[in-house]
Write a protein that holds these residues in place. Sequence first.
Motif, short mmCIF file in Angstrom:
data_model
loop_
_atom_site.label_atom_id
_atom_site.label_comp_id
_atom_site.label_asym_id
_atom_site.label_seq_id
_atom_site.Cartn_x
_atom_site.Cartn_y
_atom_site.Cartn_z
N PRO A 1 0.80 -1.23 0.00
CA PRO A 1 0.00 0.00 0.00
C PRO A 1 0.83 1.28 0.00
O PRO A 1 0.32 2.34 -0.32
CB PRO A 1 -0.83 -0.11 1.28
N SER A 2 2.10 1.17 0.33
CA SER A 2 2.93 2.38 0.32
C SER A 2 3.11 2.94 -1.10
O SER A 2 3.44 4.11 -1.26
CB SER A 2 4.29 2.12 0.96
N ARG A 3 2.86 2.12 -2.11
CA ARG A 3 2.96 2.61 -3.49
C ARG A 3 1.97 3.74 -3.74
O ARG A 3 2.28 4.70 -4.43
CB ARG A 3 2.73 1.49 -4.49
N GLY A 4 0.76 3.61 -3.21
CA GLY A 4 -0.24 4.66 -3.37
C GLY A 4 0.20 5.95 -2.70
O GLY A 4 -0.01 7.04 -3.22
N LEU A 5 0.83 5.82 -1.54
CA LEU A 5 1.32 7.00 -0.83
C LEU A 5 2.47 7.64 -1.60
O LEU A 5 2.54 8.86 -1.74
CB LEU A 5 1.76 6.63 0.59
#
Length: 147
Positions: A25-29
């Motif tokens: 999910p850090s990719r979205g951030l």
Amino acid sequence: MATVTAAQRRAQAKAEYDAFLAACPSRGLLDRISDKWVVLILCALSGDGPHRSDADAGGGPGPMRYSELARALAGVSQKMLTQTLRSLERDGLLTRTVTPTVPVTVTYQLTDLGLSLYEMTRGLRSWAETHMTTVLAHRDTYDAGAS
């Protein structure tokens, strides 16, 4: 050696926040904070943007009204500024304060989390401003060779 299912790999990626893994999910951030408007908003709210009005001549981080941000960010559309401010508020990077005046006063200010991100991104802005002439020269050279 135990077999690891796809679901277990996704759960492990979430737990470890490894941006190189597709399910992390850090990719979205990373996608959100790498946006040019995010970097420029962080700079403006940190006091590192264009000069504020005379009332705010002290500089440094502090609240800014929507109209001040819009003036500081040349070329940003109202829709893009609103969307970006909402996403930054949702992520906890800034606070939105509504003061019941006539007309209503809305200000935005960086949180401690937002200030910590600003510290990371100000180097990017500085690098871009410092090296733009060199990058443009390389582009010209590349484009001349590609023709």
